[in-house]
Motif scaffolding. Structure first.
Motif, PDB file in Angstrom:
ATOM      1  N   LYS A  35       0.833  -1.204   0.000  1.00 50.15           N
ATOM      2  CA  LYS A  35       0.000   0.000   0.000  1.00 50.15           C
ATOM      3  C   LYS A  35       0.868   1.255   0.000  1.00 50.15           C
ATOM      4  O   LYS A  35       0.588   2.213  -0.735  1.00 50.15           O
ATOM      5  CB  LYS A  35      -0.919  -0.018   1.226  1.00 50.15           C
ATOM      6  N   MET A  36       1.923   1.258   0.813  1.00 52.35           N
ATOM      7  CA  MET A  36       2.828   2.409   0.852  1.00 52.35           C
ATOM      8  C   MET A  36       3.524   2.599  -0.496  1.00 52.35           C
ATOM      9  O   MET A  36       3.638   3.723  -0.990  1.00 52.35           O
ATOM     10  CB  MET A  36       3.858   2.266   1.977  1.00 52.35           C
ATOM     11  N   GLU A  37       3.983   1.508  -1.081  1.00 48.91           N
ATOM     12  CA  GLU A  37       4.656   1.596  -2.375  1.00 48.91           C
ATOM     13  C   GLU A  37       3.704   2.141  -3.446  1.00 48.91           C
ATOM     14  O   GLU A  37       4.070   3.024  -4.226  1.00 48.91           O
ATOM     15  CB  GLU A  37       5.174   0.219  -2.789  1.00 48.91           C
ATOM     16  N   ALA A  38       2.488   1.631  -3.489  1.00 50.63           N
ATOM     17  CA  ALA A  38       1.514   2.098  -4.477  1.00 50.63           C
ATOM     18  C   ALA A  38       1.198   3.578  -4.287  1.00 50.63           C
ATOM     19  O   ALA A  38       1.114   4.332  -5.269  1.00 50.63           O
ATOM     20  CB  ALA A  38       0.242   1.260  -4.383  1.00 50.63           C
ATOM     21  N   HIS A  39       1.039   3.994  -3.043  1.00 56.90           N
ATOM     22  CA  HIS A  39       0.754   5.408  -2.773  1.00 56.90           C
ATOM     23  C   HIS A  39       1.917   6.283  -3.220  1.00 56.90           C
ATOM     24  O   HIS A  39       1.715   7.321  -3.865  1.00 56.90           O
ATOM     25  CB  HIS A  39       0.470   5.634  -1.291  1.00 56.90           C
ATOM     26  N   ALA A  40       3.136   5.893  -2.889  1.00 53.08           N
ATOM     27  CA  ALA A  40       4.314   6.681  -3.258  1.00 53.08           C
ATOM     28  C   ALA A  40       4.460   6.761  -4.783  1.00 53.08           C
ATOM     29  O   ALA A  40       4.757   7.831  -5.327  1.00 53.08           O
ATOM     30  CB  ALA A  40       5.571   6.084  -2.630  1.00 53.08           C
ATOM     31  N   LYS A  41       4.223   5.660  -5.467  1.00 54.13           N
ATOM     32  CA  LYS A  41       4.366   5.639  -6.925  1.00 54.13           C
ATOM     33  C   LYS A  41       3.285   6.441  -7.641  1.00 54.13           C
ATOM     34  O   LYS A  41       3.498   6.896  -8.756  1.00 54.13           O
ATOM     35  CB  LYS A  41       4.372   4.199  -7.440  1.00 54.13           C
ATOM     36  N   SER A  42       2.158   6.634  -7.012  1.00 50.68           N
ATOM     37  CA  SER A  42       1.095   7.385  -7.674  1.00 50.68           C
ATOM     38  C   SER A  42       0.991   8.834  -7.196  1.00 50.68           C
ATOM     39  O   SER A  42       0.228   9.604  -7.766  1.00 50.68           O
ATOM     40  CB  SER A  42      -0.251   6.678  -7.488  1.00 50.68           C
ATOM     41  N   ASN A  43       1.756   9.228  -6.175  1.00 54.86           N
ATOM     42  CA  ASN A  43       1.646  10.585  -5.622  1.00 54.86           C
ATOM     43  C   ASN A  43       2.966  11.349  -5.562  1.00 54.86           C
ATOM     44  O   ASN A  43       3.036  12.355  -4.863  1.00 54.86           O
ATOM     45  CB  ASN A  43       1.023  10.518  -4.226  1.00 54.86           C
ATOM     46  N   TYR A  44       3.999  10.908  -6.262  1.00 49.99           N
ATOM     47  CA  TYR A  44       5.268  11.629  -6.220  1.00 49.99           C
ATOM     48  C   TYR A  44       5.095  13.000  -6.870  1.00 49.99           C
ATOM     49  O   TYR A  44       4.183  13.216  -7.677  1.00 49.99           O
ATOM     50  CB  TYR A  44       6.391  10.839  -6.897  1.00 49.99           C
ATOM     51  N   LYS A  45       5.961  13.954  -6.496  1.00 45.76           N
ATOM     52  CA  LYS A  45       5.788  15.344  -6.905  1.00 45.76           C
ATOM     53  C   LYS A  45       6.840  15.834  -7.908  1.00 45.76           C
ATOM     54  O   LYS A  45       6.761  16.964  -8.355  1.00 45.76           O
ATOM     55  CB  LYS A  45       5.822  16.243  -5.662  1.00 45.76           C
ATOM     56  N   TRP A  46       7.814  15.028  -8.240  1.00 47.53           N
ATOM     57  CA  TRP A  46       8.846  15.479  -9.155  1.00 47.53           C
ATOM     58  C   TRP A  46       8.443  15.184 -10.600  1.00 47.53           C
ATOM     59  O   TRP A  46       7.538  14.397 -10.853  1.00 47.53           O
ATOM     60  CB  TRP A  46      10.188  14.828  -8.825  1.00 47.53           C
ATOM     61  N   THR A  47       9.135  15.811 -11.537  1.00 46.96           N
ATOM     62  CA  THR A  47       8.919  15.538 -12.956  1.00 46.96           C
ATOM     63  C   THR A  47       9.842  14.392 -13.342  1.00 46.96           C
ATOM     64  O   THR A  47      11.064  14.521 -13.243  1.00 46.96           O
ATOM     65  CB  THR A  47       9.264  16.780 -13.804  1.00 46.96           C
ATOM     66  N   LEU A  57      10.917   3.069  -6.348  1.00 41.81           N
ATOM     67  CA  LEU A  57      10.299   3.203  -5.022  1.00 41.81           C
ATOM     68  C   LEU A  57       9.886   1.806  -4.594  1.00 41.81           C
ATOM     69  O   LEU A  57       9.257   1.071  -5.372  1.00 41.81           O
ATOM     70  CB  LEU A  57       9.092   4.135  -5.083  1.00 41.81           C
ATOM     71  N   ASN A  58      10.235   1.432  -3.380  1.00 38.84           N
ATOM     72  CA  ASN A  58      10.069   0.044  -2.989  1.00 38.84           C
ATOM     73  C   ASN A  58       9.555  -0.083  -1.560  1.00 38.84           C
ATOM     74  O   ASN A  58      10.181   0.405  -0.625  1.00 38.84           O
ATOM     75  CB  ASN A  58      11.429  -0.664  -3.125  1.00 38.84           C
ATOM     76  N   GLY A  59       8.417  -0.744  -1.407  1.00 41.94           N
ATOM     77  CA  GLY A  59       7.879  -1.059  -0.089  1.00 41.94           C
ATOM     78  C   GLY A  59       8.184  -2.508   0.239  1.00 41.94           C
ATOM     79  O   GLY A  59       7.887  -3.401  -0.551  1.00 41.94           O
ATOM     80  N   THR A  60       8.820  -2.738   1.367  1.00 43.71           N
ATOM     81  CA  THR A  60       9.175  -4.096   1.783  1.00 43.71           C
ATOM     82  C   THR A  60       8.889  -4.257   3.273  1.00 43.71           C
ATOM     83  O   THR A  60       8.616  -3.290   3.969  1.00 43.71           O
ATOM     84  CB  THR A  60      10.675  -4.382   1.551  1.00 43.71           C
ATOM     85  N   TRP A  61       8.975  -5.484   3.726  1.00 44.30           N
ATOM     86  CA  TRP A  61       8.872  -5.749   5.158  1.00 44.30           C
ATOM     87  C   TRP A  61       9.750  -6.943   5.474  1.00 44.30           C
ATOM     88  O   TRP A  61      10.063  -7.751   4.588  1.00 44.30           O
ATOM     89  CB  TRP A  61       7.421  -6.009   5.574  1.00 44.30           C
ATOM     90  N   LYS A  62      10.181  -7.030   6.726  1.00 47.75           N
ATOM     91  CA  LYS A  62      10.968  -8.183   7.178  1.00 47.75           C
ATOM     92  C   LYS A  62      10.873  -8.298   8.690  1.00 47.75           C
ATOM     93  O   LYS A  62      10.518  -7.347   9.384  1.00 47.75           O
ATOM     94  CB  LYS A  62      12.424  -8.080   6.727  1.00 47.75           C
ATOM     95  N   TRP A  63      11.185  -9.473   9.162  1.00 46.87           N
ATOM     96  CA  TRP A  63      11.194  -9.722  10.605  1.00 46.87           C
ATOM     97  C   TRP A  63      12.536  -9.317  11.178  1.00 46.87           C
ATOM     98  O   TRP A  63      13.584  -9.641  10.626  1.00 46.87           O
ATOM     99  CB  TRP A  63      10.953 -11.198  10.913  1.00 46.87           C
ATOM    100  N   HIS A  64      12.508  -8.616  12.285  1.00 47.24           N
ATOM    101  CA  HIS A  64      13.693  -8.319  13.105  1.00 47.24           C
ATOM    102  C   HIS A  64      13.385  -8.931  14.465  1.00 47.24           C
ATOM    103  O   HIS A  64      12.761  -8.295  15.307  1.00 47.24           O
ATOM    104  CB  HIS A  64      13.925  -6.810  13.229  1.00 47.24           C
TER     105      HIS A  64
END
Length: 113
Positions: A35-47, A57-64
């Motif tokens: 969800k974070m990755e999709a939001h970032a990829k669709s709402n970035y502000k640069w040209t 842009l990459n959203g990941t998760w892992k266990w610590h």
């Protein structure tokens, strides 16, 4: 007065609950990262010039240990400049985390009820 208590059933139940909870948290962390990755990829502000910053842009998760950590990052070498230069006008990572984190915490609270 004395009684016997066999805790093996209780321990088995607690272990099963822990496994199910960890699986649910892992699945939720994966959903939140996407969800974070999709939001970032669709709402970035640069040209976009080359498209690299957007594409990496990459959203990941892992266990610590017993903690599931969700991360959002740039894969482009110049992503740090987009985030921290020009009065942060082109930042997308922190604004996305700030937007989605409260939603994620509320959702996690529902899972752990």
């Amino acid at each position: 007065m004395s009684f016997k208590f066999n805790a093996s059933g209780l321990m088995k139940g607690l272990t099963e609950r822990e496994i199910k909870t960890k699986a649910a948290v892992g699945l939720y962390a994966d959903t939140t990262a996407k969800k974070m990755e999709a939001h970032a990829k669709s709402n970035y502000k640069w040209t976009p010039r080359s498209g690299q910053a957007h594409q990496t842009l990459n959203g990941t998760w892992k266990w610590h240990g017993s903690v599931a950590r969700v991360e959002l990052s740039h894969g482009a070498s110049y992503g740090v400049y987009l985030e921290f230069c020009n009065e942060k006008r082109y930042a997308i990572v922190k604004p996305t985390i700030d937007l989605i984190s409260p939603q994620a915490i509320r959702g996690l609270a529902n899972i752990l009820k």
